[in-house]
Write an enzyme that holds these catalytic residues in place. Structure first.
Site, PDB file in Angstrom:
ATOM      1  CG  HIS A  14      -4.060  -1.160  -1.786  1.00  0.00           C
ATOM      2  ND1 HIS A  14      -5.167  -1.921  -2.082  1.00  0.00           N
ATOM      3  CD2 HIS A  14      -4.461  -0.252  -0.863  1.00  0.00           C
ATOM      4  CE1 HIS A  14      -6.193  -1.489  -1.359  1.00  0.00           C
ATOM      5  NE2 HIS A  14      -5.796  -0.474  -0.617  1.00  0.00           N
ATOM      6  CG  MET A  18     -11.284   4.169   1.307  1.00  0.00           C
ATOM      7  SD  MET A  18      -9.782   4.078   2.280  1.00  0.00           S
ATOM      8  CE  MET A  18      -8.581   4.105   0.950  1.00  0.00           C
ATOM      9  CG  MET A  54     -12.162  -2.098   4.264  1.00  0.00           C
ATOM     10  SD  MET A  54     -10.604  -1.788   3.404  1.00  0.00           S
ATOM     11  CE  MET A  54      -9.707  -0.816   4.620  1.00  0.00           C
ATOM     12  N   GLY A  71      -3.322   4.707   7.649  1.00  0.00           N
ATOM     13  CA  GLY A  71      -2.430   3.565   7.778  1.00  0.00           C
ATOM     14  C   GLY A  71      -2.032   3.398   9.239  1.00  0.00           C
ATOM     15  CB  SER A 116      -0.899   0.020   1.233  1.00  0.00           C
ATOM     16  OG  SER A 116      -1.538   1.282   1.311  1.00  0.00           O
ATOM     17  CG  ASP A 163      -6.601  -2.158   2.761  1.00  0.00           C
ATOM     18  OD1 ASP A 163      -5.468  -2.011   3.255  1.00  0.00           O
ATOM     19  OD2 ASP A 163      -7.185  -1.273   2.100  1.00  0.00           O
ATOM     20  CG  HIS A 181      -9.261   1.006  -1.116  1.00  0.00           C
ATOM     21  ND1 HIS A 181      -8.726   0.758   0.140  1.00  0.00           N
ATOM     22  CD2 HIS A 181     -10.615   1.037  -0.941  1.00  0.00           C
ATOM     23  CE1 HIS A 181      -9.704   0.650   1.006  1.00  0.00           C
ATOM     24  NE2 HIS A 181     -10.857   0.819   0.391  1.00  0.00           N
ATOM     25  CG  ASP A 226      -5.114   3.062   0.587  1.00  0.00           C
ATOM     26  OD1 ASP A 226      -6.085   2.325   0.374  1.00  0.00           O
ATOM     27  OD2 ASP A 226      -4.068   2.693   1.154  1.00  0.00           O
ATOM     28  CG  MET A 239      -8.216   7.891   1.940  1.00  0.00           C
ATOM     29  SD  MET A 239      -7.484   7.835   3.578  1.00  0.00           S
ATOM     30  CE  MET A 239      -6.651   6.240   3.521  1.00  0.00           C
TER      31      MET A 239
HETATM   32  C1  DX5 Z   1      -6.609   2.141   5.213  1.00  0.00           C
HETATM   33  C2  DX5 Z   1      -6.082   1.869   3.826  1.00  0.00           C
HETATM   34  C3  DX5 Z   1      -5.028   0.846   3.790  1.00  0.00           C
HETATM   35  C4  DX5 Z   1      -3.786   1.241   4.498  1.00  0.00           C
HETATM   36  C5  DX5 Z   1      -3.218   0.026   5.132  1.00  0.00           C
HETATM   37  O1  DX5 Z   1      -7.576   3.120   5.174  1.00  0.00           O
HETATM   38  O2  DX5 Z   1      -7.132   1.451   2.971  1.00  0.00           O
HETATM   39  O3  DX5 Z   1      -4.730   0.429   2.463  1.00  0.00           O
HETATM   40  O4  DX5 Z   1      -2.829   1.830   3.683  1.00  0.00           O
HETATM   41  O5  DX5 Z   1      -2.169   0.428   5.931  1.00  0.00           O
HETATM   42  P1  DX5 Z   1      -1.572  -0.463   7.080  1.00  0.00           P
HETATM   43  O6  DX5 Z   1      -1.003  -1.691   6.431  1.00  0.00           O
HETATM   44  O7  DX5 Z   1      -0.548   0.407   7.701  1.00  0.00           O
HETATM   45  O8  DX5 Z   1      -2.706  -0.818   8.016  1.00  0.00           O
HETATM   46 ZN    ZN Z   2      -6.681   0.483   1.010  1.00  0.00          ZN
END
Ligand code: DX5
Ligand code: ZN
Length: 220
Positions: free
Chosen positions: A40, A75, A144, A151, A15, A180, A73, A42, A44
């Protein structure tokens, strides 16, 4: 290089949220040389989740630097508004949240019409049964194991139930199942014990002094 849903099991997907963005191309090269084939990303929006990351412009830059399959991904609220932009930016798989889409079937069809693979993410408190009516249209299920947004959060054990359901419900050539959030050396075994194909790892990978070595350890 493109990984498909029939890829070998026990994949680790880095990620990039936890990568060093001042040297993103080098970090991508590092994990790809160590064997990563899916990255991956993310996205947001500050509404569906309380955090803001990046949009299609950065995805397009990552596309130029990476040879991997890109899993994007989303969000974001009402993801249908941005599907085309993310596919045009280089997403190979676009993942929408079941909780954020107001018409999941429409969104999955739209992703396919754009030429990408379609994924659905489920928050830890969303039962797998909610997406069962759409399973035939899904290439990728993202379970999830944290509440999305940041993270480095702790793995939520109750998400193991959704992992088991997702694995049990698929046909032999069915969707890929990924997990994830909070996956690290301590939690990775219980994740793969459920039969899922892939774990997303952010802080548990990019926080290591030896990133390629950590990737290999996680791959087991
Ligand atoms: C969380 C994200 C994840 C995140 C995972 O909202 O969707 O992809 O980057 O990070 P770690 O591995 O640090 O939990
Ligand atoms: Zn993610």
């Amino acid at each position: 290089m493109t990984e498909t849903k029939s890829s070998p099991r026990r994949l680790i997907s880095p990620s990039l949220l936890s990568a060093d963005f001042t040297q993103l191309a080098q970090q991508i090269e590092l994990v790809e040389r160590a064997g990563a084939t899916r990255l991956h990303l993310d996205i947001m929006d500050g509404h569906f989740v309380p955090n803001i990351t990046f949009g299609p412009f950065i995805v397009a830059a990552i596309r130029k630097a990476a040879g991997s399959h890109l899993d994007v991904h989303l969000m974001i609220e009402q993801p249908h508004r941005y599907l085309q932009q993310f596919v045009e930016a280089g997403a190979d798989t676009v993942i929408v949240h079941a909780e954020a889409s107001d018409d999941l079937s429409r969104d999955l069809e739209a992703i396919h019409d754009l030429g990408a693979q379609a994924g659905v993410a489920l928050n830890p408190d969303t039962p797998f049964a909610q997406i069962e009516p759409c399973l035939d249209a899904i290439d990728y299920v993202l379970i999830m194991s944290v509440y999305p947004g940041f993270g480095g959060q702790n793995f939520i054990d109750s998400a193991l139930t959704n992992m088991v359901h997702a694995v049990q419900a698929r046909s032999p050539d069915g969707y890929l199942v990924a997990v994830d959030g909070g996956v690290n050396l301590t939690t990775v075994e219980q994740v793969f014990d459920t039969g899922v194909d892939m774990a997303i790892v952010g802080s548990g990978l990019f926080g290591a002094d030896d990133i390629p070595g950590r990737l290999k350890e996680l791959q087991g």
